[in-house]
Write a protein that holds these residues in place. Structure first.
Motif, PDB file in Angstrom:
ATOM      1  N   ASP A  57     -16.001   2.052   1.535  1.00 30.84           N
ATOM      2  CA  ASP A  57     -15.388   3.108   2.357  1.00 30.84           C
ATOM      3  C   ASP A  57     -14.349   3.832   1.510  1.00 30.84           C
ATOM      4  N   ASP A 111     -15.345   6.452  -3.083  1.00 30.59           N
ATOM      5  CA  ASP A 111     -16.334   7.383  -2.545  1.00 30.59           C
ATOM      6  C   ASP A 111     -17.692   6.682  -2.626  1.00 30.59           C
ATOM      7  N   ASP A 125     -23.812   5.095   6.804  1.00 33.11           N
ATOM      8  CA  ASP A 125     -22.973   5.457   7.957  1.00 33.11           C
ATOM      9  C   ASP A 125     -21.581   5.863   7.481  1.00 33.11           C
TER      10      ASP A 125
HETATM   11  C1  LIG Z   1     -18.455   6.022  11.474  1.00 30.59           C
HETATM   12  S1  LIG Z   1     -17.365   5.210  10.381  1.00 30.59           S
HETATM   13  C2  LIG Z   1     -18.244   3.762   9.927  1.00 30.59           C
HETATM   14  C3  LIG Z   1     -18.475   2.875  11.113  1.00 30.59           C
HETATM   15  C4  LIG Z   1     -18.985   1.485  10.773  1.00 30.59           C
HETATM   16  N1  LIG Z   1     -20.266   1.509  10.071  1.00 30.59           N
HETATM   17  C5  LIG Z   1     -19.068   0.644  12.020  1.00 30.59           C
HETATM   18  O1  LIG Z   1     -20.160   0.159  12.366  1.00 30.59           O
HETATM   19  O2  LIG Z   1     -18.033   0.446  12.653  1.00 30.59           O
HETATM   20  C6  LIG Z   1     -17.489   6.214   8.964  1.00 30.59           C
HETATM   21  C7  LIG Z   1     -16.666   5.730   7.776  1.00 30.59           C
HETATM   22  O3  LIG Z   1     -17.089   6.446   6.622  1.00 30.59           O
HETATM   23  C8  LIG Z   1     -15.985   6.617   5.780  1.00 30.59           C
HETATM   24  N2  LIG Z   1     -16.259   7.705   4.837  1.00 30.59           N
HETATM   25  C9  LIG Z   1     -16.180   9.038   5.044  1.00 30.59           C
HETATM   26  N3  LIG Z   1     -16.477   9.703   3.915  1.00 30.59           N
HETATM   27  C10 LIG Z   1     -16.768   8.769   2.969  1.00 30.59           C
HETATM   28  C11 LIG Z   1     -17.127   8.819   1.601  1.00 30.59           C
HETATM   29  N4  LIG Z   1     -17.266   9.986   0.966  1.00 30.59           N
HETATM   30  N5  LIG Z   1     -17.346   7.667   0.947  1.00 30.59           N
HETATM   31  C12 LIG Z   1     -17.204   6.479   1.587  1.00 30.59           C
HETATM   32  N6  LIG Z   1     -16.844   6.358   2.882  1.00 30.59           N
HETATM   33  C13 LIG Z   1     -16.627   7.498   3.563  1.00 30.59           C
HETATM   34  C14 LIG Z   1     -14.817   6.878   6.745  1.00 30.59           C
HETATM   35  O4  LIG Z   1     -13.597   6.569   6.108  1.00 30.59           O
HETATM   36  C15 LIG Z   1     -15.162   5.961   7.928  1.00 30.59           C
HETATM   37  O5  LIG Z   1     -14.472   4.739   7.840  1.00 30.59           O
END
Ligand SMILES: C[S@@+](CC[C@H](N)C(=O)[O-])C[C@H]1O[C@@H](n2cnc3c(N)ncnc32)[C@H](O)[C@@H]1O
Length: 218
Positions: free
Chosen positions: A96, A124, A142
């Motif tokens: 994340d 990232d 996700d």
């Molecule tokens: C919908 S949440 C994930 C939910 C999780 N899979 C669950 O079941 O609870 C999306 C996550 O993606 C992360 N995120 C957003 N952009 C990202 C990136 N470029 N690289 C990695 N993580 C990212 C956000 O910080 C957030 O914590």
């Protein structure tokens, strides 16, 4: 009066039955009190496929920052797959971009006793996947949040998830199971470009609900 009482009873019964029917658990993996809502059936099918295929390396983008607390809203993926990994001598890698999300997920992972089965990384996701070298048996996408109405965010999210696939595709194999979250949303959700790309590369949609499961050629 009798008619009114009967009517109220029928409505109440219908409400209770609807609630019961829509309450979706992942028992016995997790206690019945956790409701996985619209993701339950795809999660159950993914776990069945992982059992069947003897998956060992699980990889997800977007940690479950709330642990099991948002099983219905977010899916609690890190705990679900981390627990499956622990029970099956496998390992989950989860990345994340938000350090606070990773920290909170770490607290939940430790509280569940999953520390030895889950590796959390703050990065990232595209960069992380690009550097990942192990063979991936299960991939869950996700990360970059989608938006129901903002088309610029929708496109950025879809582009990002496509970049994730491009970064990791060299580590996938014929038995890899891919799950994509937030697909049944306006303009195709997170999976729109990923599904197009994978379909052209020979992958098939195995199950399509709010989440989409893809497998190679079956
Ligand atoms: C919908 S949440 C994930 C939910 C999780 N899979 C669950 O079941 O609870 C999306 C996550 O993606 C992360 N995120 C957003 N952009 C990202 C990136 N470029 N690289 C990695 N993580 C990212 C956000 O910080 C957030 O914590």
């Amino acid at each position: 009066m009798k008619f009114v009482l009967l009517f109220v009873s029928v409505v109440l019964l219908a409400v209770i039955l609807r609630k019961l029917f829509r309450y979706k658990t992942l028992a016995p993996l997790l206690p019945r009190k956790y409701n996985f809502g619209k993701r339950r059936d795809t999660l159950r099918e993914v776990l069945r496929l992982l059992d069947e295929r003897g998956a060992k390396v699980l990889l997800e983008t977007g940690v479950a920052r709330m642990g099991l607390e948002k099983s219905k809203g977010d899916g609690a993926s890190t705990i679900v797959f981390g627990l499956w990994a622990k029970n099956n001598d496998a390992h989950l890698y989860s990345v994340d971009i938000d350090p606070e999300a990773t920290r909170r997920a770490g607290v939940a992972v430790d509280a569940m006793g999953l520390g030895d089965s889950v590796t959390l990384a703050t990065s990232d996701s595209v960069e992380y996947l690009d550097e990942f070298t192990d063979t991936v048996d299960f991939l869950y996408l996700d990360s970059y949040d989608y938006h129901k109405t903002d088309t610029a965010i929708q496109k950025a999210s879809q582009d990002h998830h496509l970049k994730e696939i491009n970064a990791i595709e060299g580590c996938l194999h014929d038995d890899t199971v891919i799950l994509i979250d937030d697909c049944d949303l306006p303009n195709g959700g997170k999976g729109k470009l990923v599904i197009q790309y994978l379909t052209e590369a020979g992958w098939k949609i195995h199950m399509s609900e709010y989440q989409v499961i893809m497998v190679m050629g079956k």
